[in-house]
Motif scaffolding. Sequence first.
Motif, mmCIF file in Angstrom:
data_model
loop_
_atom_site.group_PDB
_atom_site.id
_atom_site.type_symbol
_atom_site.label_atom_id
_atom_site.label_comp_id
_atom_site.label_asym_id
_atom_site.label_seq_id
_atom_site.Cartn_x
_atom_site.Cartn_y
_atom_site.Cartn_z
ATOM 1 N N UNK A 257 0.860 -1.334 0.033
ATOM 2 C CA UNK A 257 0.201 -0.057 -0.027
ATOM 3 C C UNK A 257 0.710 1.262 -0.075
ATOM 4 N N UNK A 258 0.676 2.192 -1.220
ATOM 5 C CA UNK A 258 1.289 3.402 -0.911
ATOM 6 C C UNK A 258 0.560 4.355 -0.382
ATOM 7 N N UNK A 259 0.778 4.466 0.954
ATOM 8 C CA UNK A 259 -0.062 5.698 1.631
ATOM 9 C C UNK A 259 -0.001 6.870 1.048
ATOM 10 N N UNK A 260 1.220 7.518 0.615
ATOM 11 C CA UNK A 260 1.400 8.795 0.278
ATOM 12 C C UNK A 260 0.904 8.958 -1.127
ATOM 13 N N UNK A 261 1.042 7.770 -2.034
ATOM 14 C CA UNK A 261 0.128 7.891 -3.354
ATOM 15 C C UNK A 261 -1.299 8.089 -3.352
ATOM 16 N N UNK A 262 -1.844 7.352 -2.384
ATOM 17 C CA UNK A 262 -3.011 7.349 -2.336
ATOM 18 C C UNK A 262 -3.515 8.549 -1.773
ATOM 19 N N UNK A 263 -2.804 9.047 -0.968
ATOM 20 C CA UNK A 263 -3.512 10.476 -0.352
ATOM 21 C C UNK A 263 -3.375 11.681 -1.529
ATOM 22 N N UNK A 264 -2.222 11.628 -2.110
ATOM 23 C CA UNK A 264 -2.081 12.544 -3.114
ATOM 24 C C UNK A 264 -3.030 12.428 -4.297
ATOM 25 N N UNK A 265 -3.583 11.326 -4.551
ATOM 26 C CA UNK A 265 -4.528 10.995 -5.371
ATOM 27 C C UNK A 265 -5.665 11.532 -5.225
ATOM 28 N N UNK A 266 -6.091 11.179 -3.584
ATOM 29 C CA UNK A 266 -7.390 11.788 -3.162
ATOM 30 C C UNK A 266 -7.356 13.359 -3.448
#
Lengths: 295, 356
Positions: A257-266
């Motif tokens: 899980x790439x939390x930083x990517x998920x957050x950026x995408x959101x």
Amino acid sequence: MIIVEHPESHAGRGWRLGRVVVHVTLAVVCLFYLLPLYVMVVTALKPMAEIRAGHLLALPAAPTLAPWAAAWSTACTGLSCDGLAPGFWNSVRILVPSVLLSVAIASLNGYVLAFWRMRGSQVLFAVLIFGAFIPYQVLLYPMVMLLRGLGIYGDLTGLVLVHVLLGLPILTLLFRNFFAGLPPDLIHAARIDGAGFWGVFLRVLMPLSAPVCAVALMLQVTGIWNDFLFGIVFARPETYPMTVQLNNIVNATQGVRLYNVDMAATLLTGLVPLMVYVVAGRLFLRGLLSGAVRG
Amino acid sequence: MGKVTLRNLSLSIGPERVLDDLNLTVEQGELLVLLGPSGCGKSTLLQAIAGLTGISGGQVLIDGRDMAGVDPGRRGIGMVFQSYALYPQMSVRGNLRFALKNAGLPRAEIAARVDRVAAMLQLDGVMARKPSALSGGQRQRVAIGRALVRDAGLLLLDEPLSNLDARLRNDLRAEIRRLHDATGRTMIHVTHDQVEALGLADRIAVMQGGRIVQVDTPERIYRQPDTLFVAQFIGAPGINLVPGQVLRDDDGWAVATDLGRIGLDGPPRAPGQVQLGLRPEHFVTDTQPRPGAIRAQVDRVEPLGADTYLHVTAAAQRLVVRALSGRDIPAPGATVYLSPDPAQALLFDAQTGRRM
Ligand SMILES: Nc1ncnc2c1ncn2[C@@H]1O[C@H](COP(=O)(O)OP(=O)(O)OP(=O)(O)O)[C@@H](O)[C@H]1O
Ligand SMILES: [Mg+2]
């Protein structure tokens, strides 16, 4: 907030206490809303190593924009690794025509309903009010049938049609009520001055409609951009809007899980409605202030 | 250009008859004032003439042509609205030229006409401003200019002076009269202000409850009102009405009232119940007893500039009378003696309200 203090009143202490309670409540509510946002922003700026270290609230030690770039162009859904970009462009292609068409048609509808008495306009008005409050779920299946019948099921055109149709009732009411609230003499004057059906609408009414247009714009842009339900029902993987794409990226099961990517995408996905609030909100205020309709 | 004829004009909104069988002719070049209390249908009548509202019966003719089905923009009228209804998003220039642009006139002609009207109304200095940046009087002139610029033969003005202060109202009233005389257009001017009506009109049409009750010159409307309603509506302070009975005695015709016997001159009249109408200036007021004078007590003194009016009570009747100028004005509580002028007295049938 206005708090009036009466000099002679003995309730001074009570007032002060009340004010403290109000302010504390507001601060707590603000925190409640801002904390997750803060976490999202800092997480999106951290490399994965830092996130694993586990300080959720810590500021990023080595801020990076890499997660944002990844979210935009290389993040993987289950099927492909093109990031959010295709979804973004799909959303734009859905949003622009849907918003323009629905505002154009609704303003015209509102104008006709407000000023041109015709047979059945009362019934139409009642139907519109009803239409504005129908739960969307009820419409899904009939809509699928309709789009199939028209042969545009899965196309962006179909999605645009759905958004336009479903936006019309509430927008029409909005415009009708705005127009009906204008002084009738304004329309009388325009008719005496020889303006016809279109002249009254385009040259007299629409230039006055900036405030209501801003409201309509905000409603439609946020509604359509944030739509997930219709996107997932009426689109194909190639035509998925950004929200559906975001969902697929965040929920992709392979790998870490790439939390930083998920957050950026959101955050990227939420940027458009946010900008609309800032821009249209200002327009909205300006429209209200320059009103002075009763020349 | 601009002659208006109404034939049996009726207009109902729902069950209510707002205009009831109106007949009226406004001659070319005439300034007719429509006068009546609030809600009597004046605005509705103007809108019917302009074609802004449908009518339920009868005809509106302009220059002899039936206007049924003719668009408001094609009736050859200009209109000034009570609220002015200037286009808020357009400059003064934009407001003035809107109609001309709609008519598709060439640019040069539009500019020439707009400039001419602007000069006539002294709007040159504010042409680029929005209506919200104008004073009340300027807005009113823009509204008039917008109606004038089309060179329409008929001008409809719906209480254009009603929301201005008294001073400006007087100035602009004179200006409207001057414009009328300078342009020779037919004007129908609506007001519920009788002073404005009397000062402005060639003829006044008095409306009551959707009907026109009298059309006459200001002079005759004031001196020879056809009905009690007109008599009461016109004149400030209002006419005094005293109930009485017409009779004939040894001294000729007279009215027996609570105030006593008031002799009449003029032709014999039919006996019966009447309302005797006497305007405040139809009394001679004296501080010394005179033979035949009515004794009255002064309740209140109302100085209105040129004239001073006395509110008095005589035999339980409240009256307003004009104090003679150049004499001592009695103080409240004083006793005065009133002698009505029989030649001026108006007699109204107590049943029908019509003048006898
Ligand atoms: N849309 C409407 N529905 C029902 N009744 C109406 C409507 N418009 C006007 N009326 C009625 O018609 C009558 C005449 O109205 P109108 O506006 O012509 O009066 P007016 O003489 O111009 O009064 P004012 O001096 O107050 O302007 C009034 O009794 C009013 O209540
Ligand atoms: Mg009116």
